[in-house]
Write an enzyme that holds these catalytic residues in place. Structure first.
Site, PDB file in Angstrom:
ATOM      1  N   ALA A  54     -66.242 -17.280 -23.332  1.00  0.00           N
ATOM      2  CA  ALA A  54     -65.037 -17.811 -23.606  1.00  0.00           C
ATOM      3  C   ALA A  54     -64.681 -17.192 -25.131  1.00  0.00           C
ATOM      4  CB  ALA A  54     -65.307 -19.199 -23.941  1.00  0.00           C
ATOM      5  N   THR A  55     -63.471 -17.221 -25.385  1.00  0.00           N
ATOM      6  CA  THR A  55     -62.884 -16.540 -26.861  1.00  0.00           C
ATOM      7  C   THR A  55     -62.356 -17.317 -27.623  1.00  0.00           C
ATOM      8  OG1 THR A  55     -60.863 -15.830 -25.492  1.00  0.00           O
ATOM      9  CG2 THR A  55     -62.631 -14.143 -25.545  1.00  0.00           C
ATOM     10  N   THR A  56     -61.048 -17.457 -27.971  1.00  0.00           N
ATOM     11  CA  THR A  56     -60.474 -17.755 -29.214  1.00  0.00           C
ATOM     12  C   THR A  56     -60.168 -19.254 -29.281  1.00  0.00           C
ATOM     13  OG1 THR A  56     -59.806 -15.468 -29.804  1.00  0.00           O
ATOM     14  CG2 THR A  56     -58.836 -17.253 -31.007  1.00  0.00           C
TER      15      THR A  56
END
EC number: 3.4.25.1
Length: 282
Positions: A54-56
């Site tokens: 998962a990123t931002t």
């Protein structure tokens, strides 16, 4: 005491209801530690980029509360593994957490943390303070340190409404726990450096929740513009960021229609100004 599998169901229920332990993870750790995620797992080699990440995530305080938003992209190395992943989770009526890092471990941590807060409320008859909630999450992150050293890193962002100040509070973490309270806004994940730069220019103290929602969507747009692991608004599939706001009225996740309206406002502005709003110099 033998394994939890050797105990009759009635005895397990008796231990659970009469242990006096207000922490669910502490209870499980005392009677069945092998059931906790990552406690008995050893990887032959670090997993690296082979599993989805998962990123931002971005968050900012607003007048009377706090807003959190997350993009929807998950990546495995250079591959987009999922376009509609949800990374912002309600943890109780007045708090939420977003995850960055190993997606599966983060989702599992968010679910366990929600049970942790519910268990405390049932055992003690009251909710934890905001600082108490932040510290409980830090303990869970430290419990995952062994797996983090093998590549299964999870770094959450926690936000909550605090009735003592009639406003929102934001807490960041590192792989060893924390927590570190953040003032006004914060971002985590691969695109966080770009999102934070955007927030630094666009954030306004005591702005309305609607204005902060627009600010966060702009920040995610800027992150996606420069970070390939962060997903921007997917217009063709109508996949928008997950946005949640928490005020004295409680947790509210904005509907796709609500977020879509804000996204269209941002996209319209970007058509005439691709780099987004310009902060005034004076």
């Amino acid at each position: 005491m033998g394994s939890h599998r050797d105990l009759p169901a009635g005895m397990v229920n008796h231990i659970f209801t009469n242990s006096g332990i207000s922490s669910f993870t502490e209870f499980v750790g005392s009677y069945a530690p092998d059931l906790l995620p990552g406690r008995n797992e050893t990887l032959a080699a670090p997993v690296g980029d082979r599993i989805p990440h998962a990123t931002t995530i971005v968050a900012a305080t607003c007048a009377g509360g706090v807003v959190m938003a997350g993009d929807r992209r998950a990546t495995s190395g250079n591959i987009i593994s999922q376009r509609d992943m949800e990374k912002v989770f309600r943890t109780d009526d007045y708090s939420c957490m977003g995850i960055a890092g190993t997606a599966s471990t983060g989702i599992e941590m968010a679910r366990l943390y929600r049970v942790e807060l519910e268990h405390y409320e049932k055992m003690e008859g009251r909710t934890l303070s905001v600082a108490g909630k932040a510290n409980r999450l830090a303990t869970m992150i430290r419990g995952n340190l062994g797996m983090a050293m093998q590549g299964l890193v999870v770094v959450p962002l926690f936000a909550a409404y605090d009735p003592e100040i009639d406003g929102g509070r934001i807490f960041g973490y590192d792989v060893g726990g924390g927590p570190y309270e953040q003032q006004q806004y914060h971002s985590i994940g691969s695109g966080s450096i770009f999102a934070r730069g955007s927030l630094k220019k666009l954030y306004r103290e005591n702005a309305s929740p609607e204005e902060v929602v627009l600010t966060l969507i702009h920040a995610l747009y800027d992150a996606a513009d420069d970070d390939s692991a962060t997903g921007g608004p997917d217009v063709t599939r109508k996949i928008w960021p997950v946005v949640a706001q928490i005020t004295a009225d409680g947790f509210h996740r904005l509907s796709d229609e609500e977020v879509g309206g804000h996204v269209q406002t941002v996209l319209q502005e970007r058509m005439s100004s691709p780099d987004g709003p310009v902060a005034p110099l004076r």
